[in-house]
Scaffold this motif. Structure first.
Motif, PDB file in Angstrom:
ATOM      1  N   PRO A 118       0.792  -1.240   0.000  1.00 62.84           N
ATOM      2  CA  PRO A 118       0.000   0.000   0.000  1.00 62.84           C
ATOM      3  C   PRO A 118       0.823   1.289   0.000  1.00 62.84           C
ATOM      4  N   ARG A 119       2.143   1.204  -0.231  1.00 63.62           N
ATOM      5  CA  ARG A 119       2.955   2.414  -0.070  1.00 63.62           C
ATOM      6  C   ARG A 119       2.617   3.499  -1.084  1.00 63.62           C
ATOM      7  N   PHE A 120       1.991   3.141  -2.219  1.00 63.23           N
ATOM      8  CA  PHE A 120       1.636   4.149  -3.213  1.00 63.23           C
ATOM      9  C   PHE A 120       0.188   4.598  -3.076  1.00 63.23           C
ATOM     10  N   THR A 121      -0.387   4.376  -1.918  1.00 62.38           N
ATOM     11  CA  THR A 121      -1.768   4.785  -1.642  1.00 62.38           C
ATOM     12  C   THR A 121      -1.927   6.299  -1.764  1.00 62.38           C
ATOM     13  N   ASP A 122      -3.064   6.715  -2.289  1.00 60.50           N
ATOM     14  CA  ASP A 122      -3.458   8.121  -2.206  1.00 60.50           C
ATOM     15  C   ASP A 122      -4.105   8.300  -0.842  1.00 60.50           C
ATOM     16  N   TRP A 123      -3.323   8.786   0.103  1.00 61.97           N
ATOM     17  CA  TRP A 123      -3.782   8.854   1.496  1.00 61.97           C
ATOM     18  C   TRP A 123      -4.844   9.925   1.726  1.00 61.97           C
ATOM     19  N   SER A 124      -5.098  10.753   0.718  1.00 73.69           N
ATOM     20  CA  SER A 124      -6.139  11.772   0.888  1.00 73.69           C
ATOM     21  C   SER A 124      -7.531  11.228   0.581  1.00 73.69           C
ATOM     22  N   ARG A 125      -7.612  10.036  -0.015  1.00 72.70           N
ATOM     23  CA  ARG A 125      -8.918   9.459  -0.345  1.00 72.70           C
ATOM     24  C   ARG A 125      -9.578   8.862   0.891  1.00 72.70           C
ATOM     25  N   ARG A 126     -10.880   8.932   0.896  1.00 74.01           N
ATOM     26  CA  ARG A 126     -11.660   8.326   1.965  1.00 74.01           C
ATOM     27  C   ARG A 126     -12.807   7.534   1.343  1.00 74.01           C
ATOM     28  N   PRO A 127     -13.181   6.355   1.840  1.00 74.24           N
ATOM     29  CA  PRO A 127     -12.573   5.731   3.019  1.00 74.24           C
ATOM     30  C   PRO A 127     -11.293   4.982   2.654  1.00 74.24           C
ATOM     31  N   LEU A 128     -10.443   4.750   3.667  1.00 78.68           N
ATOM     32  CA  LEU A 128      -9.264   3.910   3.507  1.00 78.68           C
ATOM     33  C   LEU A 128      -9.614   2.495   3.953  1.00 78.68           C
ATOM     34  N   SER A 129      -9.032   1.518   3.297  1.00 78.16           N
ATOM     35  CA  SER A 129      -9.327   0.123   3.637  1.00 78.16           C
ATOM     36  C   SER A 129      -8.603  -0.289   4.911  1.00 78.16           C
ATOM     37  N   ASP A 130      -9.036  -1.407   5.508  1.00 79.76           N
ATOM     38  CA  ASP A 130      -8.352  -1.949   6.682  1.00 79.76           C
ATOM     39  C   ASP A 130      -6.905  -2.277   6.363  1.00 79.76           C
ATOM     40  N   LYS A 131      -6.653  -2.779   5.149  1.00 72.98           N
ATOM     41  CA  LYS A 131      -5.288  -3.113   4.761  1.00 72.98           C
ATOM     42  C   LYS A 131      -4.410  -1.864   4.745  1.00 72.98           C
ATOM     43  N   GLN A 132      -4.944  -0.771   4.227  1.00 72.67           N
ATOM     44  CA  GLN A 132      -4.181   0.470   4.187  1.00 72.67           C
ATOM     45  C   GLN A 132      -3.918   1.002   5.604  1.00 72.67           C
ATOM     46  N   LEU A 133      -4.925   0.920   6.465  1.00 68.30           N
ATOM     47  CA  LEU A 133      -4.762   1.403   7.827  1.00 68.30           C
ATOM     48  C   LEU A 133      -3.783   0.537   8.616  1.00 68.30           C
ATOM     49  N   LYS A 134      -3.827  -0.785   8.398  1.00 67.88           N
ATOM     50  CA  LYS A 134      -2.883  -1.675   9.074  1.00 67.88           C
ATOM     51  C   LYS A 134      -1.454  -1.394   8.622  1.00 67.88           C
ATOM     52  N   TYR A 135      -1.289  -1.113   7.333  1.00 72.63           N
ATOM     53  CA  TYR A 135       0.028  -0.756   6.809  1.00 72.63           C
ATOM     54  C   TYR A 135       0.531   0.519   7.485  1.00 72.63           C
ATOM     55  N   ALA A 136      -0.326   1.526   7.587  1.00 71.13           N
ATOM     56  CA  ALA A 136       0.059   2.789   8.216  1.00 71.13           C
ATOM     57  C   ALA A 136       0.380   2.589   9.697  1.00 71.13           C
ATOM     58  N   MET A 137      -0.413   1.767  10.370  1.00 70.45           N
ATOM     59  CA  MET A 137      -0.201   1.533  11.793  1.00 70.45           C
ATOM     60  C   MET A 137       1.103   0.791  12.054  1.00 70.45           C
ATOM     61  N   ALA A 138       1.455  -0.138  11.151  1.00 69.31           N
ATOM     62  CA  ALA A 138       2.683  -0.921  11.324  1.00 69.31           C
ATOM     63  C   ALA A 138       3.913  -0.022  11.339  1.00 69.31           C
ATOM     64  N   ASP A 139       3.850   1.109  10.653  1.00 71.06           N
ATOM     65  CA  ASP A 139       4.996   2.017  10.639  1.00 71.06           C
ATOM     66  C   ASP A 139       5.389   2.452  12.048  1.00 71.06           C
ATOM     67  N   VAL A 140       4.411   2.645  12.923  1.00 73.82           N
ATOM     68  CA  VAL A 140       4.755   3.090  14.275  1.00 73.82           C
ATOM     69  C   VAL A 140       4.862   1.941  15.275  1.00 73.82           C
ATOM     70  N   THR A 141       4.202   0.830  15.029  1.00 73.99           N
ATOM     71  CA  THR A 141       4.376  -0.289  15.967  1.00 73.99           C
ATOM     72  C   THR A 141       5.779  -0.893  15.820  1.00 73.99           C
ATOM     73  N   HIS A 142       6.284  -0.988  14.594  1.00 72.22           N
ATOM     74  CA  HIS A 142       7.674  -1.406  14.418  1.00 72.22           C
ATOM     75  C   HIS A 142       8.620  -0.377  15.044  1.00 72.22           C
ATOM     76  N   LEU A 143       8.309   0.890  14.834  1.00 66.13           N
ATOM     77  CA  LEU A 143       9.150   1.960  15.365  1.00 66.13           C
ATOM     78  C   LEU A 143       9.187   1.918  16.888  1.00 66.13           C
ATOM     79  N   ARG A 144       8.052   1.620  17.485  1.00 62.38           N
ATOM     80  CA  ARG A 144       7.979   1.490  18.943  1.00 62.38           C
ATOM     81  C   ARG A 144       8.898   0.384  19.448  1.00 62.38           C
ATOM     82  N   ASP A 145       9.010  -0.707  18.679  1.00 69.34           N
ATOM     83  CA  ASP A 145       9.867  -1.816  19.091  1.00 69.34           C
ATOM     84  C   ASP A 145      11.339  -1.553  18.792  1.00 69.34           C
ATOM     85  N   LEU A 146      11.614  -0.728  17.789  1.00 73.01           N
ATOM     86  CA  LEU A 146      12.994  -0.416  17.438  1.00 73.01           C
ATOM     87  C   LEU A 146      13.669   0.462  18.491  1.00 73.01           C
ATOM     88  N   TYR A 147      12.926   1.428  19.015  1.00 73.42           N
ATOM     89  CA  TYR A 147      13.534   2.453  19.862  1.00 73.42           C
ATOM     90  C   TYR A 147      14.286   1.891  21.072  1.00 73.42           C
TER      91      TYR A 147
END
Length: 385
Positions: free
Chosen positions: A134-163
């Motif tokens: 989903p990295r080429f998603t048009d993030w300004s469109r609504r609604p976003l799918s669960d897959k797109q939201l999970k992809y976006a959320m993973a960016d910070v959950t991985h980051l939380r574990d990296l720190y």
């Protein structure tokens, strides 16, 4: 997975995140067709709280999130933070999240690469793959799918574990100070201030005469103001090549702009062109004072070549020993300045860089220590008097 779309929901979520000692943060934005990046999503994760904020939701006030970003009790963790911070600075009225930890900078200090990508860092330290779908998603469109939201959320959950892993590694290597200079640049307001009169610094200087420099500064400042006011990319206002032609011509009326190859046909009769003529007339009225003061760098002394080569060998040895890229410690221009002047005002003569490289490099130049080969490795040796 749902997004936060109301101020009440955001207030409760930010109150929960305030209970964490650090919060991982990421954004999704669009900037291809605009000057000011359009903030489309904000993701944040603390110890027990994970949220996605919809900044495009009607009536949503981001003030609770800005207050979280400004709270000095909570560390803010980003990866490659500069673009995120630029958005926060302009939308949050000068806000720069602090304290701050950039995992890309941390990775550089750990010897994991100059500008390692996020997925590479996750693979290296967490041994996890990242779905790039989903990295080429048009993030300004609504609604976003669960897959797109999970992809976006993973960016910070991985980051939380990296720190915590990166913090522990940096502590063990004693390299916390290595981050301070880079973090200082990231948290400095001047990094994000977009003064049109400084826009010329983005361009190559093809001439050094006051007349041409004044023309370039004026043309670049005009383009920056137009881009900001009309909210469009600089290159859509006017290409760089056209700015160089304008700088050489310094047009103050339509007849002087007409016929320039890189300037769009008919532009000379437009309202933006009128604003350009007005600005150019003011600039050319006192070109000598309006021109930016640019000092042509002096060539290094002709006799420092061998010293620079010696310093390159030593720099490579220090970088290999530290497990980092050479440019994190010093660049070739830095070495040339150091060879010409041991007290040169360069990063390698300050802070941790002076300790690990600058100080012994000066001793090397002064003949107090020497380089030698031992078992195929470059080593340092004291020179006996």
């Amino acid at each position: 997975m749902t997004m936060i779309t109301t101020t009440a929901e955001l207030t409760r979520a930010c109150d929960a995140l305030l209970q964490s000692d650090f919060v991982a943060v990421d954004t999704e934005f669009m900037r291809e067709t605009v000057y000011w990046p359009a903030l489309c999503l904000i993701q944040a994760a603390g110890h027990d709280t994970e949220i996605i904020i919809d900044p495009l939701a009607e009536g949503l006030d981001l003030e609770p999130f800005w207050e979280l970003m400004a709270d000095d009790r909570v560390m803010k963790v980003f990866h490659a933070a500069r673009q995120d911070l630029e958005i926060f600075f302009h939308q949050g009225e000068g806000l720069i999240p602090a304290p701050l930890f950039d995992t890309q900078v941390g990775a550089m200090a750990l010897g994991l690469g100059d500008s390692i990508a996020y997925d590479g860092l996750v693979r290296a330290l967490l041994k996890r793959p990242i779905d790039k779908g989903p990295r080429f998603t048009d993030w300004s469109r609504r609604p976003l799918s669960d897959k797109q939201l999970k992809y976006a959320m993973a960016d910070v959950t991985h980051l939380r574990d990296l720190y915590p892993i990166m913090r522990e590694k940096l502590d063990r290597k004693g390299r916390e100070d290595w981050l301070s200079e880079e973090m200082g640049i990231l948290t400095r307001p001047a990094t994000y201030e977009l003064n049109p009169e400084d826009a010329w610094k983005r361009l190559k200087l093809r001439k050094m005469t006051p007349q041409w420099l004044a023309g370039l500064r004026c043309a670049a400042a005009w383009r920056e103001r137009e881009a900001q006011t009309r909210d469009m990319p600089r290159q859509r206002v006017m290409k760089d090549d056209a700015l160089y032609e304008i700088a050489a011509t310094a047009p103050t009326q339509a007849s002087e702009l007409q016929g320039l190859r890189a300037v769009p046909k008919g532009f000379e009769r437009s309202r933006p062109a009128e604003r350009l003529y007005e600005a150019m007339r003011a600039a050319m009225a006192d070109a000598e004072n309006y021109a930016p003061k640019v000092e042509k760098p002096a060539p290094p002394p002709s006799n420092v070549g061998p010293t620079v080569e010696l310093l390159k060998v030593y720099l490579k040895r220090v970088a290999e020993e530290a497990g980092v890229a050479t440019r994190l410690i010093a660049t070739v221009p830095d070495l040339e300045k150091l060879a010409a002047d041991p007290k040169a005002d360069i990063p390698a003569n300050k802070g941790w860089r002076r300790e690990v490289f600058g100080e012994p490099a000066v001793r090397l130049m002064q003949g107090e220590i020497a380089l030698a080969l031992k078992d195929g490795r470059v080593v340092m040796q004291d020179v006996k008097g």
